[in-house]
Motif scaffolding. Sequence first.
Motif, PDB file in Angstrom:
ATOM      1  N   TYR A   1      -6.561   4.796   0.433  1.00 25.11           N
ATOM      2  CA  TYR A   1      -7.530   3.759   0.827  1.00 25.11           C
ATOM      3  C   TYR A   1      -7.699   2.825  -0.352  1.00 25.11           C
ATOM      4  O   TYR A   1      -7.721   3.265  -1.512  1.00 25.11           O
ATOM      5  N   TYR A   2      -7.841   1.522  -0.064  1.00 25.29           N
ATOM      6  CA  TYR A   2      -7.912   0.523  -1.131  1.00 25.29           C
ATOM      7  C   TYR A   2      -9.085  -0.423  -0.959  1.00 25.29           C
ATOM      8  O   TYR A   2      -9.497  -0.740   0.159  1.00 25.29           O
ATOM      9  N   LEU A   3      -9.585  -0.926  -2.071  1.00 26.52           N
ATOM     10  CA  LEU A   3     -10.496  -2.057  -2.087  1.00 26.52           C
ATOM     11  C   LEU A   3      -9.755  -3.238  -1.469  1.00 26.52           C
ATOM     12  O   LEU A   3      -8.570  -3.451  -1.767  1.00 26.52           O
ATOM     13  N   ASP A   4     -10.425  -4.003  -0.631  1.00 26.02           N
ATOM     14  CA  ASP A   4      -9.748  -5.095   0.071  1.00 26.02           C
ATOM     15  C   ASP A   4      -9.024  -6.049  -0.882  1.00 26.02           C
ATOM     16  O   ASP A   4      -7.918  -6.502  -0.609  1.00 26.02           O
ATOM     17  N   SER A   5      -9.634  -6.354  -2.001  1.00 23.42           N
ATOM     18  CA  SER A   5      -9.074  -7.365  -2.902  1.00 23.42           C
ATOM     19  C   SER A   5      -7.812  -6.903  -3.626  1.00 23.42           C
ATOM     20  O   SER A   5      -7.125  -7.716  -4.247  1.00 23.42           O
ATOM     21  N   VAL A   6      -7.478  -5.605  -3.543  1.00 19.39           N
ATOM     22  CA  VAL A   6      -6.271  -5.125  -4.217  1.00 19.39           C
ATOM     23  C   VAL A   6      -5.194  -4.691  -3.222  1.00 19.39           C
ATOM     24  O   VAL A   6      -4.077  -4.344  -3.641  1.00 19.39           O
ATOM     25  N   LYS A   7      -5.518  -4.699  -1.935  1.00 22.12           N
ATOM     26  CA  LYS A   7      -4.530  -4.305  -0.921  1.00 22.12           C
ATOM     27  C   LYS A   7      -3.288  -5.186  -1.013  1.00 22.12           C
ATOM     28  O   LYS A   7      -3.382  -6.397  -1.139  1.00 22.12           O
ATOM     29  N   GLY A   8      -2.136  -4.543  -0.959  1.00 18.03           N
ATOM     30  CA  GLY A   8      -0.885  -5.272  -1.050  1.00 18.03           C
ATOM     31  C   GLY A   8      -0.437  -5.544  -2.470  1.00 18.03           C
ATOM     32  O   GLY A   8       0.702  -5.953  -2.693  1.00 18.03           O
ATOM     33  N   ARG A   9      -1.319  -5.344  -3.428  1.00 15.08           N
ATOM     34  CA  ARG A   9      -0.958  -5.562  -4.850  1.00 15.08           C
ATOM     35  C   ARG A   9      -0.929  -4.252  -5.635  1.00 15.08           C
ATOM     36  O   ARG A   9      -0.104  -4.083  -6.532  1.00 15.08           O
ATOM     37  N   PHE A  10      -1.853  -3.340  -5.315  1.00 10.19           N
ATOM     38  CA  PHE A  10      -1.958  -2.064  -6.033  1.00 10.19           C
ATOM     39  C   PHE A  10      -1.455  -0.934  -5.143  1.00 10.19           C
ATOM     40  O   PHE A  10      -1.629  -0.959  -3.917  1.00 10.19           O
ATOM     41  N   THR A  11      -0.864   0.078  -5.772  1.00 10.45           N
ATOM     42  CA  THR A  11      -0.415   1.264  -5.060  1.00 10.45           C
ATOM     43  C   THR A  11      -0.823   2.506  -5.837  1.00 10.45           C
ATOM     44  O   THR A  11      -0.497   2.634  -7.027  1.00 10.45           O
ATOM     45  N   ILE A  12      -1.525   3.396  -5.153  1.00 17.30           N
ATOM     46  CA  ILE A  12      -1.931   4.648  -5.770  1.00 17.30           C
ATOM     47  C   ILE A  12      -0.958   5.740  -5.344  1.00 17.30           C
ATOM     48  O   ILE A  12      -0.445   5.731  -4.215  1.00 17.30           O
ATOM     49  N   GLY A  13      -0.681   6.654  -6.267  1.00 16.19           N
ATOM     50  CA  GLY A  13       0.195   7.772  -5.958  1.00 16.19           C
ATOM     51  C   GLY A  13      -0.189   8.994  -6.770  1.00 16.19           C
ATOM     52  O   GLY A  13      -1.027   8.909  -7.668  1.00 16.19           O
ATOM     53  N   ARG A  14       0.396  10.118  -6.417  1.00 15.36           N
ATOM     54  CA  ARG A  14       0.153  11.342  -7.175  1.00 15.36           C
ATOM     55  C   ARG A  14       1.368  12.251  -7.102  1.00 15.36           C
ATOM     56  O   ARG A  14       2.162  12.174  -6.149  1.00 15.36           O
ATOM     57  N   ASP A  15       1.486  13.109  -8.099  1.00 23.01           N
ATOM     58  CA  ASP A  15       2.537  14.113  -8.144  1.00 23.01           C
ATOM     59  C   ASP A  15       1.853  15.443  -8.447  1.00 23.01           C
ATOM     60  O   ASP A  15       1.508  15.715  -9.610  1.00 23.01           O
ATOM     61  N   ASN A  16       1.637  16.250  -7.421  1.00 16.41           N
ATOM     62  CA  ASN A  16       0.891  17.498  -7.609  1.00 16.41           C
ATOM     63  C   ASN A  16       1.671  18.516  -8.448  1.00 16.41           C
ATOM     64  O   ASN A  16       1.082  19.383  -9.079  1.00 16.41           O
ATOM     65  N   ALA A  17       2.971  18.402  -8.457  1.00 13.32           N
ATOM     66  CA  ALA A  17       3.771  19.314  -9.278  1.00 13.32           C
ATOM     67  C   ALA A  17       3.620  19.018 -10.765  1.00 13.32           C
ATOM     68  O   ALA A  17       3.744  19.922 -11.599  1.00 13.32           O
ATOM     69  N   LYS A  18       3.327  17.766 -11.077  1.00 13.40           N
ATOM     70  CA  LYS A  18       3.190  17.354 -12.481  1.00 13.40           C
ATOM     71  C   LYS A  18       1.744  17.128 -12.879  1.00 13.40           C
ATOM     72  O   LYS A  18       1.473  16.750 -14.021  1.00 13.40           O
ATOM     73  N   ASN A  19       0.805  17.329 -11.940  1.00 13.82           N
ATOM     74  CA  ASN A  19      -0.623  17.127 -12.219  1.00 13.82           C
ATOM     75  C   ASN A  19      -0.905  15.710 -12.721  1.00 13.82           C
ATOM     76  O   ASN A  19      -1.652  15.522 -13.699  1.00 13.82           O
ATOM     77  N   THR A  20      -0.320  14.750 -12.052  1.00 14.75           N
ATOM     78  CA  THR A  20      -0.533  13.370 -12.462  1.00 14.75           C
ATOM     79  C   THR A  20      -0.854  12.482 -11.258  1.00 14.75           C
ATOM     80  O   THR A  20      -0.479  12.779 -10.113  1.00 14.75           O
ATOM     81  N   ALA A  21      -1.562  11.407 -11.547  1.00 18.37           N
ATOM     82  CA  ALA A  21      -1.817  10.354 -10.573  1.00 18.37           C
ATOM     83  C   ALA A  21      -1.496   9.031 -11.254  1.00 18.37           C
ATOM     84  O   ALA A  21      -1.469   8.951 -12.494  1.00 18.37           O
ATOM     85  N   HIS A  22      -1.236   8.012 -10.461  1.00 23.80           N
ATOM     86  CA  HIS A  22      -0.946   6.723 -11.066  1.00 23.80           C
ATOM     87  C   HIS A  22      -1.492   5.605 -10.200  1.00 23.80           C
ATOM     88  O   HIS A  22      -1.820   5.791  -9.022  1.00 23.80           O
TER      89      HIS A  22
END
Length: 125
Positions: A59-80
């Motif tokens: 889910y994104y703030l409207d003003s960042v939709k299409g520009r920002f992408t959130i992701g995660r890697d549970n095997a590496k314990n990281t988010a970006h």
Amino acid sequence: QVQLVESGGGLVQAGGSLRLSCAASGRTFSNYAMGWFRQAPGKDREFVACISRSGSSTYYLDSVKGRFTIGRDNAKNTAHLQMNSLKPEDTAVYYCAGSSSRKLTPRRNDEYNFWGQGTQVTVSS
């Protein structure tokens, strides 16, 4: 407890890109939804993006939709947070946070239990 450490902030020109990373340690990372928030000088901390425990929902703030992408890697314990087409109004301290809320994609500050120390993002015009 979960410890969160952000990295990847910096100074970039408008239109440029940055990738923020969040490294987690402590309890099982996949037990927590993860979010990114930001706080500009003189303003309240605001929600930017969140991702569910499995990574299947975002889910994104409207003003960042299409520009920002959130992701995660549970095997590496990281988010970006990949930030493209940055604008001066994106300038803020960005925080990574973890939530034990039952909600799939929590969006309120008070739904998050753990916070990183923040990383500065400055976008010049």
